[in-house]
Design an enzyme around this catalytic site. Structure first.
Site, PDB file in Angstrom:
ATOM      1  N   LYS A  13       9.705  12.301   1.030  1.00 49.22           N
ATOM      2  CA  LYS A  13       9.284  12.208   2.427  1.00 49.22           C
ATOM      3  C   LYS A  13       9.963  13.308   3.257  1.00 49.22           C
ATOM      4  O   LYS A  13      10.918  13.950   2.797  1.00 49.22           O
ATOM      5  CB  LYS A  13       9.633  10.809   2.947  1.00 49.22           C
ATOM      6  CG  LYS A  13       8.890   9.685   2.196  1.00 49.22           C
ATOM      7  CD  LYS A  13       9.312   8.309   2.688  1.00 49.22           C
ATOM      8  CE  LYS A  13       8.503   7.210   2.013  1.00 49.22           C
ATOM      9  NZ  LYS A  13       8.867   5.859   2.523  1.00 49.22           N
ATOM     10  N   TYR A  53      -1.148   4.614   3.643  1.00 51.77           N
ATOM     11  CA  TYR A  53      -0.449   3.363   3.974  1.00 51.77           C
ATOM     12  C   TYR A  53      -1.392   2.312   4.563  1.00 51.77           C
ATOM     13  O   TYR A  53      -0.938   1.431   5.302  1.00 51.77           O
ATOM     14  CB  TYR A  53       0.691   3.657   4.944  1.00 51.77           C
ATOM     15  CG  TYR A  53       1.935   4.215   4.275  1.00 51.77           C
ATOM     16  CD1 TYR A  53       2.544   3.555   3.199  1.00 51.77           C
ATOM     17  CD2 TYR A  53       2.520   5.396   4.725  1.00 51.77           C
ATOM     18  CE1 TYR A  53       3.687   4.058   2.590  1.00 51.77           C
ATOM     19  CE2 TYR A  53       3.672   5.904   4.123  1.00 51.77           C
ATOM     20  CZ  TYR A  53       4.254   5.226   3.056  1.00 51.77           C
ATOM     21  OH  TYR A  53       5.395   5.714   2.456  1.00 51.77           O
ATOM     22  N   PHE A  61       5.431  -1.573  12.234  1.00 51.24           N
ATOM     23  CA  PHE A  61       6.013  -0.228  12.055  1.00 51.24           C
ATOM     24  C   PHE A  61       4.993   0.800  11.570  1.00 51.24           C
ATOM     25  O   PHE A  61       5.352   1.953  11.333  1.00 51.24           O
ATOM     26  CB  PHE A  61       7.205  -0.295  11.082  1.00 51.24           C
ATOM     27  CG  PHE A  61       6.882  -0.891   9.734  1.00 51.24           C
ATOM     28  CD1 PHE A  61       6.292  -0.128   8.738  1.00 51.24           C
ATOM     29  CD2 PHE A  61       7.172  -2.222   9.467  1.00 51.24           C
ATOM     30  CE1 PHE A  61       5.988  -0.675   7.496  1.00 51.24           C
ATOM     31  CE2 PHE A  61       6.868  -2.787   8.222  1.00 51.24           C
ATOM     32  CZ  PHE A  61       6.283  -2.005   7.237  1.00 51.24           C
ATOM     33  N   ARG A  89       9.830   2.989  -9.879  1.00 54.09           N
ATOM     34  CA  ARG A  89      10.235   2.086  -8.789  1.00 54.09           C
ATOM     35  C   ARG A  89      11.685   1.648  -8.960  1.00 54.09           C
ATOM     36  O   ARG A  89      12.417   1.527  -7.979  1.00 54.09           O
ATOM     37  CB  ARG A  89       9.318   0.849  -8.754  1.00 54.09           C
ATOM     38  CG  ARG A  89       7.888   1.123  -8.336  1.00 54.09           C
ATOM     39  CD  ARG A  89       7.736   1.382  -6.870  1.00 54.09           C
ATOM     40  NE  ARG A  89       8.093   0.263  -6.031  1.00 54.09           N
ATOM     41  CZ  ARG A  89       7.815   0.185  -4.726  1.00 54.09           C
ATOM     42  NH1 ARG A  89       7.157   1.170  -4.118  1.00 54.09           N
ATOM     43  NH2 ARG A  89       8.185  -0.853  -4.009  1.00 54.09           N
ATOM     44  N   THR A  95      13.002  -1.087  -1.206  1.00 57.91           N
ATOM     45  CA  THR A  95      12.436  -0.462  -0.011  1.00 57.91           C
ATOM     46  C   THR A  95      13.520  -0.221   1.037  1.00 57.91           C
ATOM     47  O   THR A  95      13.579   0.857   1.646  1.00 57.91           O
ATOM     48  CB  THR A  95      11.326  -1.365   0.585  1.00 57.91           C
ATOM     49  OG1 THR A  95      10.323  -1.540  -0.419  1.00 57.91           O
ATOM     50  CG2 THR A  95      10.725  -0.760   1.831  1.00 57.91           C
ATOM     51  N   ARG A 106      17.408   5.617  -3.527  1.00 55.31           N
ATOM     52  CA  ARG A 106      17.644   5.098  -2.169  1.00 55.31           C
ATOM     53  C   ARG A 106      19.055   4.529  -2.031  1.00 55.31           C
ATOM     54  O   ARG A 106      19.668   4.624  -0.961  1.00 55.31           O
ATOM     55  CB  ARG A 106      16.588   4.047  -1.822  1.00 55.31           C
ATOM     56  CG  ARG A 106      15.202   4.649  -1.542  1.00 55.31           C
ATOM     57  CD  ARG A 106      14.149   3.567  -1.522  1.00 55.31           C
ATOM     58  NE  ARG A 106      12.833   4.037  -1.103  1.00 55.31           N
ATOM     59  CZ  ARG A 106      11.720   3.338  -1.283  1.00 55.31           C
ATOM     60  NH1 ARG A 106      11.762   2.157  -1.877  1.00 55.31           N
ATOM     61  NH2 ARG A 106      10.560   3.822  -0.882  1.00 55.31           N
ATOM     62  N   ASN A 116      13.771   6.278   4.354  1.00 59.10           N
ATOM     63  CA  ASN A 116      14.182   5.984   2.971  1.00 59.10           C
ATOM     64  C   ASN A 116      13.747   7.041   1.952  1.00 59.10           C
ATOM     65  O   ASN A 116      13.682   6.778   0.761  1.00 59.10           O
ATOM     66  CB  ASN A 116      13.762   4.565   2.562  1.00 59.10           C
ATOM     67  CG  ASN A 116      12.254   4.371   2.543  1.00 59.10           C
ATOM     68  OD1 ASN A 116      11.501   5.289   2.862  1.00 59.10           O
ATOM     69  ND2 ASN A 116      11.811   3.192   2.161  1.00 59.10           N
ATOM     70  N   HIS A 119       8.747   7.985  -1.758  1.00 66.20           N
ATOM     71  CA  HIS A 119       7.687   7.010  -2.031  1.00 66.20           C
ATOM     72  C   HIS A 119       7.397   6.987  -3.524  1.00 66.20           C
ATOM     73  O   HIS A 119       7.444   8.018  -4.184  1.00 66.20           O
ATOM     74  CB  HIS A 119       6.399   7.406  -1.286  1.00 66.20           C
ATOM     75  CG  HIS A 119       5.206   6.632  -1.777  1.00 66.20           C
ATOM     76  ND1 HIS A 119       4.905   5.367  -1.318  1.00 66.20           N
ATOM     77  CD2 HIS A 119       4.280   6.914  -2.734  1.00 66.20           C
ATOM     78  CE1 HIS A 119       3.831   4.922  -1.961  1.00 66.20           C
ATOM     79  NE2 HIS A 119       3.431   5.832  -2.820  1.00 66.20           N
ATOM     80  N   GLU A 130      -3.603   6.676  -5.229  1.00 61.39           N
ATOM     81  CA  GLU A 130      -2.749   7.651  -4.531  1.00 61.39           C
ATOM     82  C   GLU A 130      -2.858   9.044  -5.160  1.00 61.39           C
ATOM     83  O   GLU A 130      -2.900  10.054  -4.452  1.00 61.39           O
ATOM     84  CB  GLU A 130      -1.301   7.150  -4.514  1.00 61.39           C
ATOM     85  CG  GLU A 130      -1.124   5.953  -3.591  1.00 61.39           C
ATOM     86  CD  GLU A 130       0.204   5.217  -3.736  1.00 61.39           C
ATOM     87  OE1 GLU A 130       0.376   4.191  -3.047  1.00 61.39           O
ATOM     88  OE2 GLU A 130       1.061   5.653  -4.528  1.00 61.39           O
TER      89      GLU A 130
HETATM   90  P1  IDP Z   1       7.888   0.925  -0.562  1.00 67.47           P
HETATM   91  O1  IDP Z   1       7.946   2.323  -0.002  1.00 67.47           O
HETATM   92  O2  IDP Z   1       9.189   0.544  -1.217  1.00 67.47           O
HETATM   93  O3  IDP Z   1       6.693   0.686  -1.452  1.00 67.47           O
HETATM   94  P2  IDP Z   1       6.484  -0.628   1.473  1.00 67.47           P
HETATM   95  O4  IDP Z   1       6.722  -2.060   1.783  1.00 67.47           O
HETATM   96  O5  IDP Z   1       5.227  -0.259   0.758  1.00 67.47           O
HETATM   97  O6  IDP Z   1       7.772  -0.101   0.674  1.00 67.47           O
HETATM   98  O7  IDP Z   1       6.586   0.168   2.845  1.00 67.47           O
HETATM   99  C1  IDP Z   1       6.202   1.500   2.910  1.00 67.47           C
HETATM  100  C2  IDP Z   1       7.185   2.261   3.750  1.00 67.47           C
HETATM  101  O8  IDP Z   1       7.166   1.751   5.073  1.00 67.47           O
HETATM  102  C3  IDP Z   1       8.651   2.126   3.339  1.00 67.47           C
HETATM  103  O9  IDP Z   1       9.012   2.970   2.251  1.00 67.47           O
HETATM  104  C4  IDP Z   1       9.350   2.522   4.620  1.00 67.47           C
HETATM  105  O10 IDP Z   1       9.314   3.949   4.797  1.00 67.47           O
HETATM  106  C5  IDP Z   1       8.439   1.902   5.660  1.00 67.47           C
HETATM  107  N1  IDP Z   1       8.903   0.582   6.074  1.00 67.47           N
HETATM  108  C6  IDP Z   1       8.843  -0.570   5.378  1.00 67.47           C
HETATM  109  N2  IDP Z   1       9.390  -1.581   6.083  1.00 67.47           N
HETATM  110  C7  IDP Z   1       9.815  -1.043   7.239  1.00 67.47           C
HETATM  111  C8  IDP Z   1      10.472  -1.581   8.402  1.00 67.47           C
HETATM  112  O11 IDP Z   1      10.790  -2.765   8.487  1.00 67.47           O
HETATM  113  N3  IDP Z   1      10.741  -0.703   9.412  1.00 67.47           N
HETATM  114  C9  IDP Z   1      10.425   0.611   9.353  1.00 67.47           C
HETATM  115  N4  IDP Z   1       9.811   1.149   8.287  1.00 67.47           N
HETATM  116  C10 IDP Z   1       9.514   0.333   7.245  1.00 67.47           C
HETATM  117 MG    MG Z   2       4.665   0.551  -1.054  1.00 68.77          MG
END
Ligand code: IDP
Ligand code: MG
Length: 153
Positions: A13, A53, A61, A89, A95, A106, A116, A119, A130
């Site tokens: 990212k 997304y 968010f 993963r 996450t 992470r 974070n 992806h 994707e």
């Molecule tokens: P992942 O990236 O581990 O698959 P997802 O739940 O798919 O997690 O969420 C996608 C992305 O959205 C996360 O990697 C993070 O950048 C962002 N995200 C997830 N939860 C939050 C939050 O509570 N606040 C802000 N950003 C979030």
């Molecule tokens: Mg995800």
């Protein structure tokens, strides 16, 4: 069934790129034994990011997430190998970096969920969708790794 030619979409990212973590992240996937089949540095459009997304469109968010992902270049990659989706993963960590174990990307390299740095696809279906969203078929490079026989029995 598990396949050696399984593929996943991994993206560094904008914060990971800006913080100079591209080499460190690629090193981990290379040293693990996965094979790089596509890679590009790209400033993704908001449309592409909204689509990427789309499952999160109702989360509070979502708009901020699209903005963050659009704030600079991303290193988009496809990695190949046995169980690469699930193992990828595990290598990423949770996450929320707060819940990520040391030793994960992470867990070692970032602090807050909204920054974070990486992806990774979470299922065979999302990996296929994707990869198709971010790459055209010609961008997926077909070659044999000289290490193949030393990584697989
Ligand atoms: P992942 O990236 O581990 O698959 P997802 O739940 O798919 O997690 O969420 C996608 C992305 O959205 C996360 O990697 C993070 O950048 C962002 N995200 C997830 N939860 C939050 C939050 O509570 N606040 C802000 N950003 C979030
Ligand atoms: Mg995800």
């Amino acid at each position: 069934m598990a396949s050696i030619s399984e593929r996943t979409f991994i993206a560094i990212k904008p914060d990971g790129v800006q913080r100079g973590l591209v080499g460190e992240i690629i090193r981990r996937f290379e040293q693990k034994g996965f094979k790089l089949v596509a890679m590009k540095l790209t400033h993704a459009s908001e449309d592409l990011l909204r689509e990427h997304y789309i499952d999160l469109k109702d989360r509070p968010f979502y708009a901020g997430l699209v903005q963050y992902m659009h704030s600079g270049p991303i290193v988009a990659m496809v990695w190949e190998g046995l169980n690469v989706i699930k193992t990828g993963r595990v290598m990423l960590g949770e996450t929320n970096p707060m819940d990520s174990k040391p030793g994960t990307i992470r867990g070692d390299l970032c602090v807050q969920v909204g920054r974070n740095i990486i992806h990774g696809s979470d299922s065979l279906e999302s990996a296929e969708a994707e990869i198709n969203l971010w790459f055209s078929p010609e961008e997926l490079v077909d070659y044999r790794s000289c290490a193949h026989e030393w990584i697989y029995e």
